[in-house]
Design an enzyme around this catalytic site. Structure first.
Site, mmCIF file in Angstrom:
data_model
loop_
_atom_site.group_PDB
_atom_site.id
_atom_site.type_symbol
_atom_site.label_atom_id
_atom_site.label_comp_id
_atom_site.label_asym_id
_atom_site.label_seq_id
_atom_site.Cartn_x
_atom_site.Cartn_y
_atom_site.Cartn_z
ATOM 1 N N SER A 125 1.574 3.557 9.767
ATOM 2 C CA SER A 125 1.151 4.590 9.155
ATOM 3 C C SER A 125 -0.078 5.041 10.095
ATOM 4 O O SER A 125 -1.005 4.395 10.591
ATOM 5 C CB SER A 125 0.550 4.145 8.070
ATOM 6 O OG SER A 125 -0.278 5.579 7.580
ATOM 7 N N HIS A 146 4.870 6.787 10.187
ATOM 8 C CA HIS A 146 4.375 7.457 8.939
ATOM 9 C C HIS A 146 3.390 8.410 8.866
ATOM 10 O O HIS A 146 2.300 7.758 9.441
ATOM 11 C CB HIS A 146 4.264 6.314 7.864
ATOM 12 C CG HIS A 146 3.858 6.663 6.315
ATOM 13 N ND1 HIS A 146 4.959 6.557 5.472
ATOM 14 C CD2 HIS A 146 2.946 6.572 5.752
ATOM 15 C CE1 HIS A 146 4.533 6.968 4.182
ATOM 16 N NE2 HIS A 146 2.959 7.043 4.446
ATOM 17 N N ASP A 188 0.657 10.455 6.720
ATOM 18 C CA ASP A 188 0.139 10.554 5.497
ATOM 19 C C ASP A 188 -0.626 12.044 5.328
ATOM 20 O O ASP A 188 -1.590 12.006 5.963
ATOM 21 C CB ASP A 188 -0.919 9.760 5.001
ATOM 22 C CG ASP A 188 -0.182 8.273 4.706
ATOM 23 O OD1 ASP A 188 0.783 8.202 3.902
ATOM 24 O OD2 ASP A 188 -0.418 7.131 5.513
ATOM 25 N N MET A 220 -2.561 14.522 3.221
ATOM 26 C CA MET A 220 -3.516 14.634 1.934
ATOM 27 C C MET A 220 -4.372 15.711 1.870
ATOM 28 O O MET A 220 -4.882 16.146 2.934
ATOM 29 C CB MET A 220 -4.560 13.167 1.743
ATOM 30 C CG MET A 220 -3.808 11.889 1.948
ATOM 31 S SD MET A 220 -5.027 10.548 2.058
ATOM 32 C CE MET A 220 -4.234 9.180 2.457
ATOM 33 N N HIS A 260 4.485 11.709 4.452
ATOM 34 C CA HIS A 260 4.327 11.376 2.938
ATOM 35 C C HIS A 260 3.238 12.206 2.388
ATOM 36 O O HIS A 260 2.155 12.191 2.717
ATOM 37 C CB HIS A 260 3.763 9.777 2.937
ATOM 38 C CG HIS A 260 3.262 9.460 1.674
ATOM 39 N ND1 HIS A 260 2.467 8.180 1.358
ATOM 40 C CD2 HIS A 260 3.261 9.848 0.391
ATOM 41 C CE1 HIS A 260 2.211 7.978 0.031
ATOM 42 N NE2 HIS A 260 2.518 9.104 -0.359
ATOM 43 N N MET A 305 0.855 13.656 -0.120
ATOM 44 C CA MET A 305 0.001 13.509 -1.280
ATOM 45 C C MET A 305 -0.706 14.635 -1.660
ATOM 46 O O MET A 305 -2.021 14.742 -1.250
ATOM 47 C CB MET A 305 -0.734 12.178 -0.743
ATOM 48 C CG MET A 305 -0.138 10.826 -0.954
ATOM 49 S SD MET A 305 -0.898 9.504 -0.178
ATOM 50 C CE MET A 305 -0.252 9.946 1.473
ATOM 51 N N MET A 337 4.506 3.283 -4.345
ATOM 52 C CA MET A 337 3.042 2.945 -3.974
ATOM 53 C C MET A 337 2.571 1.448 -4.252
ATOM 54 O O MET A 337 2.634 1.274 -5.565
ATOM 55 C CB MET A 337 2.430 3.937 -4.541
ATOM 56 C CG MET A 337 2.636 5.189 -3.853
ATOM 57 S SD MET A 337 2.229 5.748 -2.087
ATOM 58 C CE MET A 337 0.535 4.912 -1.540
ATOM 59 N N GLY A 389 -6.132 0.644 3.969
ATOM 60 C CA GLY A 389 -6.679 -0.572 4.284
ATOM 61 C C GLY A 389 -7.007 -1.318 2.715
ATOM 62 O O GLY A 389 -7.868 -2.109 2.585
ATOM 63 N N ASP A 406 4.772 0.998 0.206
ATOM 64 C CA ASP A 406 3.542 1.769 1.080
ATOM 65 C C ASP A 406 2.231 1.397 0.304
ATOM 66 O O ASP A 406 1.815 1.769 -0.999
ATOM 67 C CB ASP A 406 3.862 3.311 0.937
ATOM 68 C CG ASP A 406 2.557 3.949 1.976
ATOM 69 O OD1 ASP A 406 2.062 3.264 2.490
ATOM 70 O OD2 ASP A 406 2.492 5.073 1.790
ATOM 71 N N GLY A 407 1.484 0.606 1.173
ATOM 72 C CA GLY A 407 0.025 0.025 0.766
ATOM 73 C C GLY A 407 -0.177 -1.257 0.707
ATOM 74 O O GLY A 407 0.383 -1.828 -0.190
ATOM 75 N N GLY A 412 -0.164 0.313 8.007
ATOM 76 C CA GLY A 412 -1.041 1.184 8.492
ATOM 77 C C GLY A 412 -2.116 0.068 9.109
ATOM 78 O O GLY A 412 -1.776 -0.145 10.336
ATOM 79 N N SER A 413 -2.994 -0.499 8.489
ATOM 80 C CA SER A 413 -4.085 -1.300 9.016
ATOM 81 C C SER A 413 -3.361 -2.842 9.602
ATOM 82 O O SER A 413 -3.924 -3.086 10.510
ATOM 83 C CB SER A 413 -5.048 -1.842 8.145
ATOM 84 O OG SER A 413 -4.480 -2.050 6.896
HETATM 85 O O1 5RP Z 1 -0.098 6.305 1.522
HETATM 86 C C1 5RP Z 1 -1.025 5.645 2.143
HETATM 87 C C2 5RP Z 1 -2.291 5.564 1.470
HETATM 88 O O2 5RP Z 1 -2.190 6.378 0.410
HETATM 89 C C3 5RP Z 1 -1.022 4.936 3.739
HETATM 90 O O3 5RP Z 1 0.509 5.222 4.126
HETATM 91 C C4 5RP Z 1 -1.217 3.387 3.189
HETATM 92 O O4 5RP Z 1 -2.190 3.133 2.660
HETATM 93 C C5 5RP Z 1 -1.127 2.702 4.523
HETATM 94 O O5 5RP Z 1 -1.993 1.871 4.976
HETATM 95 P P1 5RP Z 1 -2.276 0.329 4.611
HETATM 96 O O6 5RP Z 1 -1.095 -0.318 4.963
HETATM 97 O O7 5RP Z 1 -3.538 -0.009 5.546
HETATM 98 O O8 5RP Z 1 -2.626 0.047 3.284
HETATM 99 FE FE FE2 Z 2 1.585 6.764 3.058
#
Ligand code: 5RP
Ligand code: FE2
Length: 227
Positions: free
Chosen positions: A7, A30, A32, A34, A63, A65, A134, A142, A172-173, A194-195
């Protein structure tokens, strides 16, 4: 085959092209999007997706949002996204929207926030190429992985098997080396990280490690026979 989608939300936004190149070898990038309305955070939009498309060979997994995805999602296909995910909670006409995304040439995907159950959407699954569950409340990278989502991942995998669908199941998350095996065992086959990727010293190596962990766990899962 497990797919790992880093991400870009966790990357340095001032160096997006470099950061995208740092994870070439990943299955998808990916992205995001928003809008500060559907979620309390603001990231990027169509022009940056167009630029990212030119900056990397990796296909883009957008993605959204955002509110009113019925209006905006087609523009992300035109901007070069290979897969577009809209939220079930935001779409006014999810079937029409999925068909429009597919007709424009991208994979159509729908996301569910943690409190949204899969069951009301069972009959819509054939209209989709991917379902995103999610595993945090959307809005920020993070955050810690929500273990309470594992039963929903399992139930969704059962529905996919019951209907004999090719649908991909994305999580995801909070996906990391400590949580990816649980997600894979529950039935996910596409993993956003992501992180765990951009926070690593070597992001490309983090992608390889996560992929092999997920593949080891899916190989032994009953639903993966012949997958
Ligand atoms: O959609 C998302 C947040 O809404 C991100 O894709 C997700 O949080 C990725 O970050 P991490 O892997 O650090 O949680
Ligand atoms: Fe995402």
């Amino acid at each position: 085959m497990a797919q790992i989608n880093p991400s870009i939300l966790s990357a340095d936004f001032a160096r997006l092209a470099e950061e995208a190149k740092a994870v070439e070898g990943a299955d998808w990038l990916h992205v995001d999007v928003m809008d500060n309305h559907f979620v309390p955070n603001l990231t990027l939009g169509v022009p940056i997706v167009e630029s990212l498309r030119r900056a990397t060979e990796t296909p883009l997994d957008c993605h959204l949002m955002i509110e009113d995805p019925d209006r905006w999602a087609p523009q992300y296909v035109e901007a070069g996204a290979g897969s577009v995910t809209f939220h079930a909670e935001a779409a006014a006409a999810p079937v029409r929207l999925a068909r429009e995304i597919r007709a424009k040439g991208a994979r159509a995907s729908m996301a569910l926030k943690p409190a949204t159950p899969i069951e009301p959407y069972e009959d819509l699954l054939p209209e989709l190429d991917m379902l995103l569950i999610m595993t945090v409340e959307p809005g920020f990278g993070g955050q810690p992985f929500l273990d309470v989502m594992l039963p929903k991942i399992r139930r969704t995998r059962e529905l996919i098997s019951k209907h004999g669908l090719e649908l991909w199941l994305q999580v995801d998350g909070g996906v990391s080396a400590t949580t990816i095996e649980r997600c894979a065992e529950a039935g996910a086959d596409v993993f956003v990280a992501g992180s765990a990727v951009y926070g690593a010293k070597d992001p490309a190596d983090a992608v390889r490690t996560l992929r092999s962990m997920a593949e080891r766990s899916t190989a032994s899962a009953p639903w993966a026979c012949g997958h």
